[in-house]
Motif scaffolding. Structure first.
Motif, PDB file in Angstrom:
ATOM      1  N   ARG A 255     -30.146  29.021  17.779  1.00 30.01           N
ATOM      2  CA  ARG A 255     -29.060  29.949  18.135  1.00 30.01           C
ATOM      3  C   ARG A 255     -29.065  31.157  17.202  1.00 30.01           C
ATOM      4  O   ARG A 255     -29.304  31.040  16.008  1.00 30.01           O
ATOM      5  CB  ARG A 255     -27.707  29.246  18.065  1.00 30.01           C
TER       6      ARG A 255
ATOM      7  N   PRO B  47     -26.318  28.296  23.556  1.00 26.43           N
ATOM      8  CA  PRO B  47     -27.760  28.472  23.370  1.00 26.43           C
ATOM      9  C   PRO B  47     -28.279  29.604  24.237  1.00 26.43           C
ATOM     10  O   PRO B  47     -27.679  29.963  25.253  1.00 26.43           O
ATOM     11  CB  PRO B  47     -28.342  27.119  23.810  1.00 26.43           C
ATOM     12  N   ARG B  48     -29.398  30.190  23.835  1.00 27.35           N
ATOM     13  CA  ARG B  48     -29.957  31.303  24.583  1.00 27.35           C
ATOM     14  C   ARG B  48     -30.420  30.870  25.972  1.00 27.35           C
ATOM     15  O   ARG B  48     -30.252  31.601  26.960  1.00 27.35           O
ATOM     16  CB  ARG B  48     -31.126  31.926  23.809  1.00 27.35           C
TER      17      ARG B  48
ATOM     18  N   PRO C  98     -22.397  31.067  14.414  1.00 27.31           N
ATOM     19  CA  PRO C  98     -23.491  30.830  15.353  1.00 27.31           C
ATOM     20  C   PRO C  98     -23.101  31.311  16.743  1.00 27.31           C
ATOM     21  O   PRO C  98     -21.923  31.275  17.120  1.00 27.31           O
ATOM     22  CB  PRO C  98     -23.658  29.297  15.326  1.00 27.31           C
ATOM     23  N   ALA C  99     -24.061  31.785  17.508  1.00 29.67           N
ATOM     24  CA  ALA C  99     -23.790  32.177  18.893  1.00 29.67           C
ATOM     25  C   ALA C  99     -23.103  31.023  19.618  1.00 29.67           C
ATOM     26  O   ALA C  99     -23.449  29.857  19.410  1.00 29.67           O
ATOM     27  CB  ALA C  99     -25.086  32.544  19.599  1.00 29.67           C
TER      28      ALA C  99
END
Length: 267
Positions: free
Chosen positions: A250, A210-211, A206-207
């Motif tokens: 994410r 968070p964006r 997962p990135a």
């Protein structure tokens, strides 16, 4: 496969009648946002991309970072690189990277331009990295071929599993009645690299962040990307809530790597 990649990317284009009404460049990138990503990477270096690059980097070796931005994918390797070669189209981002490299004591050479157009004036390095670049590259085979030709030991790519603007797809339907594509994806990149004869290994996660931290930040970004005026931020927020888009899930980040055919496998 490469022609399919090019065609899939073309479908991400913005219709001319919508782009003509855009109050700001919908494809523009904020140097401040890139700098923030680099600050976080320097404060807490880690993840598979840095690990795969670092393990193939000999002591005092050189790193080529294509689409370097402000250095998030390469500066955290310090103090290992004997030289960092940074390629980017943005003079602003290269200037930021230059000041960061100086502060870290990393010898830096910058090449301004688009890869692979500037490949003939870019030195070969021990490790070549390109992070979050490939979805901007129509001729991916040529890009990867030139990148591999500039790496003695390893090529490392980092990218999102899907196009980085995919999170906006429900809003394109809401505000413009447009259905955005589902491809290309990281799996297409793997297929193209393997078609070029590379033994591609990969892992995903997962990135790391968070964006967006706030709905207001999402709305500001969405208005730009959707070619809407900033005064419509309230409408965007209302749509995001109604469509159950918050928080934005994410992304999944992929790290791909391979060794050039003429070079040793350091693992």
């Amino acid at each position: 496969m490469d022609e399919r990649w090019r065609a899939d990317l073309e479908r991400w284009g913005i219709p001319e009648e919508i782009a003509a009404r855009a109050p700001a460049d919908p494809w523009g990138h904020s140097a401040a946002r890139f700098a923030g990503r680099t600050d976080r990477a320097l404060a807490a270096p880690g993840g598979p991309t840095l690990a795969r690059a670092g393990e193939a980097l000999p002591p005092g070796g050189s790193v080529l970072d294509v689409g370097a931005g402000t250095g998030a994918a390469s500066l955290p390797l310090a103090p290992a690189p004997g030289e960092l070669i940074a390629v980017d189209v943005s003079a602003e981002m290269l200037a930021d990277l230059t000041s960061r490299a100086a502060a870290l004591g990393v010898p830096l050479r910058t090449v301004r331009g688009r890869w692979p157009d500037v490949a003939d004036r870019t030195p070969v390095a021990d490790v070549a990295v390109a992070a979050h670049v490939v979805y901007n590259v129509p001729d991916l085979a040529a890009f990867l071929t030139a990148l591999t030709g500039h790496a003695r030991h390893r090529v490392v790519l980092e990218l999102t599993e899907r196009h980085p603007m995919s999170w906006l797809n429900p809003l394109w339907r809401r505000f413009h009645g447009i259905t955005r594509p589902l491809r290309p994806t990281a799996h297409d990149v793997i297929a193209i690299a393997e078609g070029l004869g590379h033994r591609v290994r990969h892992e995903s996660r997962p990135a790391p962040l968070p964006r967006f931290d706030r709905l207001e930040d999402l709305a500001e970004s969405a208005c730009r990307r959707l070619c809407l005026g900033r005064e419509r931020a309230g409408e965007v927020i209302a749509a995001v809530v109604e469509l159950d888009m918050w928080p934005v899930p994410r992304d999944r980040w992929f790290t791909l790597w391979w060794e050039p055919a003429s070079g040793p496998d350091p693992r």
